[in-house]
Design a protein around this motif. Sequence first.
Motif, PDB file in Angstrom:
ATOM      1  N   GLY A   1       0.764  -1.253   0.069  1.00 50.32           N
ATOM      2  CA  GLY A   1      -0.021  -0.035   0.160  1.00 50.32           C
ATOM      3  C   GLY A   1       0.808   1.232  -0.023  1.00 50.32           C
ATOM      4  N   ASP A   2       2.181   1.007   0.250  1.00 51.25           N
ATOM      5  CA  ASP A   2       3.010   2.180   0.189  1.00 51.25           C
ATOM      6  C   ASP A   2       3.202   2.725  -1.109  1.00 51.25           C
ATOM      7  OD1 ASP A   2       3.067   2.228   3.049  1.00 51.25           O
ATOM      8  OD2 ASP A   2       5.321   1.481   3.000  1.00 51.25           O
ATOM      9  N   GLU A   3       3.301   4.298  -1.157  1.00 49.88           N
ATOM     10  CA  GLU A   3       3.652   4.745  -2.452  1.00 49.88           C
ATOM     11  C   GLU A   3       5.153   5.203  -2.593  1.00 49.88           C
ATOM     12  OE1 GLU A   3       1.640   5.951  -5.108  1.00 49.88           O
ATOM     13  OE2 GLU A   3      -0.333   5.216  -3.856  1.00 49.88           O
TER      14      GLU A   3
ATOM     15  N   LYS B   1       2.503   2.175  -6.309  1.00 49.45           N
ATOM     16  CA  LYS B   1       2.110   1.583  -5.147  1.00 49.45           C
ATOM     17  C   LYS B   1       2.501   0.086  -4.908  1.00 49.45           C
ATOM     18  CE  LYS B   1      -2.433   0.732  -3.555  1.00 49.45           C
ATOM     19  NZ  LYS B   1      -3.955   1.072  -3.432  1.00 49.45           N
TER      20      LYS B   1
ATOM     21  N   ALA C   1       2.019   4.304 -11.041  1.00 48.17           N
ATOM     22  CA  ALA C   1       1.411   5.594 -10.775  1.00 48.17           C
ATOM     23  C   ALA C   1       1.090   6.443 -12.045  1.00 48.17           C
ATOM     24  CB  ALA C   1       2.102   6.423 -10.017  1.00 48.17           C
TER      25      ALA C   1
END
Length: 162
Positions: free
Chosen positions: A110-112, A138, A162
């Motif tokens: 879930g981290d960008e 992501k 992204a």
Amino acid sequence: METREIQKLIDFIAQSGLDEVNIETTDLKIKVKRYGSAPAASPTSVPAAVTAAPTTAPPVPTTAVTHSAQTEPTAQAESGSSNLITIKSPMIGTFYRASSPDTPAFVSIGDEIKPGKVVCVIEAMKLFNEIESEISGKIVKVLVENATPVEFDQPLFIVEPA
């Protein structure tokens, strides 16, 4: 200089008994110091850093070896109509999600991430190599367990661009 060539150079230096080696070309600056705490010089464009640390665990790096075109950890897209990208290991070694056992993971599901963001560390021959993202996106999946061996070109993360 390829990752394998750097590994061969490090092997040679380790077997030679030298305490410090400095190599500088137009594209590359390498400073390897067996016992010390000063960081090495780095080139203007740094996609991945190779760092040495004491023999205990992957704590604070003490020596850096960097190369401007060292790795291609993100290149391949998943099969089919999916637009997911795989970040792959640029070398053989031990995969670590954090720089030391008591620090948080570099990235989680879930981290960008953005280009230049450290996503993991791979230890090879007592050198701790920071693996940086070359894409924005992501983290969808972490494919490797912490502190496990990885092979060259082994998938490490799945990223939704992204």
